[in-house]
Design a protein around this motif. Structure first.
Motif, short mmCIF file in Angstrom:
data_model
loop_
_atom_site.label_atom_id
_atom_site.label_comp_id
_atom_site.label_asym_id
_atom_site.label_seq_id
_atom_site.Cartn_x
_atom_site.Cartn_y
_atom_site.Cartn_z
N VAL A 143 0.85 -1.19 0.00
CA VAL A 143 0.00 0.00 0.00
C VAL A 143 0.88 1.24 0.00
N ASP A 144 0.40 2.32 -0.66
CA ASP A 144 1.13 3.57 -0.69
C ASP A 144 0.48 4.65 0.16
N GLU A 145 -0.58 4.28 0.89
CA GLU A 145 -1.24 5.20 1.81
C GLU A 145 -1.92 4.37 2.87
N PRO A 146 -2.22 4.96 4.03
CA PRO A 146 -2.87 4.18 5.10
C PRO A 146 -4.18 3.56 4.63
N VAL A 147 -4.39 2.32 5.00
CA VAL A 147 -5.60 1.58 4.61
C VAL A 147 -6.40 1.26 5.86
N SER A 148 -7.71 1.39 5.77
CA SER A 148 -8.58 1.23 6.94
C SER A 148 -8.80 -0.23 7.26
N GLU A 149 -9.25 -0.48 8.48
CA GLU A 149 -9.55 -1.84 8.91
C GLU A 149 -10.72 -2.43 8.12
N LEU A 150 -11.71 -1.59 7.78
CA LEU A 150 -12.86 -2.08 7.04
C LEU A 150 -12.46 -2.58 5.66
N LEU A 151 -11.58 -1.85 4.98
CA LEU A 151 -11.13 -2.28 3.66
C LEU A 151 -10.31 -3.56 3.75
N LEU A 152 -9.46 -3.67 4.75
CA LEU A 152 -8.69 -4.90 4.94
C LEU A 152 -9.60 -6.08 5.23
N ALA A 153 -10.65 -5.84 6.04
CA ALA A 153 -11.59 -6.91 6.35
C ALA A 153 -12.34 -7.37 5.10
N GLN A 154 -12.67 -6.45 4.21
CA GLN A 154 -13.35 -6.83 2.97
C GLN A 154 -12.44 -7.64 2.06
N VAL A 155 -11.15 -7.31 2.05
CA VAL A 155 -10.22 -8.02 1.17
C VAL A 155 -9.99 -9.45 1.66
N VAL A 156 -9.77 -9.62 2.95
CA VAL A 156 -9.50 -10.96 3.49
C VAL A 156 -10.77 -11.71 3.87
N GLU A 157 -11.95 -11.02 3.75
CA GLU A 157 -13.25 -11.65 4.03
C GLU A 157 -13.32 -12.16 5.47
N GLN A 158 -12.96 -11.29 6.39
CA GLN A 158 -13.04 -11.60 7.80
C GLN A 158 -13.74 -10.46 8.51
N ALA A 159 -14.11 -10.69 9.77
CA ALA A 159 -14.80 -9.66 10.55
C ALA A 159 -13.85 -8.50 10.84
N PRO A 160 -14.34 -7.25 10.77
CA PRO A 160 -13.46 -6.11 11.06
C PRO A 160 -12.89 -6.15 12.48
N GLU A 161 -13.67 -6.66 13.44
CA GLU A 161 -13.17 -6.72 14.81
C GLU A 161 -11.95 -7.64 14.90
N ARG A 162 -12.02 -8.77 14.22
CA ARG A 162 -10.88 -9.69 14.26
C ARG A 162 -9.66 -9.11 13.55
N VAL A 163 -9.89 -8.41 12.44
CA VAL A 163 -8.78 -7.77 11.72
C VAL A 163 -8.13 -6.70 12.59
N GLY A 164 -8.94 -5.92 13.32
CA GLY A 164 -8.37 -4.90 14.20
C GLY A 164 -7.52 -5.49 15.30
N ARG A 165 -7.99 -6.61 15.89
CA ARG A 165 -7.19 -7.25 16.93
C ARG A 165 -5.89 -7.81 16.37
N MET A 166 -5.94 -8.37 15.16
CA MET A 166 -4.73 -8.91 14.57
C MET A 166 -3.73 -7.81 14.23
N LEU A 167 -4.20 -6.66 13.78
CA LEU A 167 -3.31 -5.54 13.50
C LEU A 167 -2.62 -5.05 14.78
N ASP A 168 -3.36 -5.00 15.87
CA ASP A 168 -2.73 -4.63 17.15
C ASP A 168 -1.66 -5.64 17.56
N GLU A 169 -1.93 -6.91 17.34
CA GLU A 169 -0.93 -7.94 17.68
C GLU A 169 0.30 -7.82 16.80
N ILE A 170 0.09 -7.55 15.51
CA ILE A 170 1.24 -7.39 14.61
C ILE A 170 2.08 -6.19 15.03
#
Length: 303
Positions: A138-165
């Protein structure tokens, strides 16, 4: 025999002729009652050869129509050619029985439940790898909602995984980190290695903003949306050239016009937040500690 007698004889023979496949006709007894009419009193008899539509038994009786293979016959005796064409000929699906499904059953009023698409639940290792791969390109910040749509997972789970990373990168001491900025997530180099990155990227070239550009950018950041006239009044000098420089750098953009004067309004961009590492303009530091102690006296003097 004359021509008229011959024609009468042929007509009598045609009327008395019985086809071989027709059942044998027996004369009715003299005391046999007359057959009852098929139609109800007050209804008109159909013309000979007319196609009679089948009655809608489901709408009249409130239940499914009888099966065509086992239902009771509507008339006695062999079926004529007209009745056979009406039941099995082309265009039979356009009559009252067009809504019948397989087996002659009417499915009116039934709702078919459409199954919802199943979402494949990714394990933590695969989800982590997918998010890291996306964040690297990515060349600019990407939101959790867009990442959740790409990986087809819940936004809450994607947010928790980003915090862990992000916590894992910090604990491992990598030269980069995952930060939330400008309403999204992106990988950034760590501040302690900034000198090395500048040496590699800039290669001796200076891209720093001038003092006038920094002052104008600060006014836009704290007063946005603001017009050029207001910026010039605050700084005390004309700032048209500086505004054009900031717009060309992508740090400032116009956002409409002022209702009263029609002058253009300016505000900071997403790149401004990204460069400063902020998530929103509300995270800007307060101005009170940087103001002089005699600010009120200075304000009175300028009036």
């Amino acid at each position: 025999m004359g021509n008229e007698d011959r024609r009468d004889s042929l007509a009598d023979q045609a009327a008395a002729w019985v086809p071989p496949w027709a059942p044998e006709r027996r004369p009715a007894p003299a005391d046999a009652p007359a057959p009852a009419p098929l139609s109800e009193p007050g209804t008109e008899e159909p013309a000979p050869g007319a196609v009679v539509p089948a009655p809608d038994l489901a709408s009249d009786a409130g239940g499914p129509a009888p099966d065509a293979a086992t239902g009771p016959a509507t008339a006695t005796g062999p079926a004529t050619a007209t009745e056979t064409a009406t039941q099995t000929g082309p265009g039979a699906g356009a009559g009252p029985g067009a809504g019948l499904g397989a087996g002659g059953r009417r499915g009116r009023g039934r709702r078919v439940a459409v199954p919802e698409p199943t979402v494949v639940e990714l394990d933590d290792a695969e989800l982590r790898g997918a998010l890291e791969a996306i964040l690297l390109v990515v060349d600019e910040p990407v939101s959790e909602l867009l990442l959740a749509q790409v990986v087809e997972q819940a936004p809450e789970r994607v947010g928790r995984m980003l915090d862990e990373i992000a916590a894992g990168y910090t604990a491992a001491g990598h030269g980069f980190e995952l930060r939330r900025a400008a309403g999204g997530w992106r990988l950034y180099t760590r501040g302690e290695y900034a000198s090395y990155v500048e040496r590699f990227v800039l290669d001796g070239q200076s891209v720093r903003l001038t003092q006038a550009a920094l002052e104008t950018l600060a006014v836009v950041a704290y007063k946005q949306p603001v017009t050029r006239g207001r910026i010039s009044a605050i700084r005390g000098v004309n700032c048209d050239g500086v505004i054009r420089t900031l717009v060309s750098r992508g740090l400032v953009e116009d956002c409409g016009t002022e209702p009263d004067s029609g002058a253009f309004l300016y505000r900071t961009t997403t790149m401004f937040l990204e460069k400063l590492g902020l998530n929103s303009v509300h995270e800007l530091p307060p101005l009170a500690p940087f103001l002089p102690d005699d600010v009120e006296e200075l304000a009175d003097a300028t009036r």
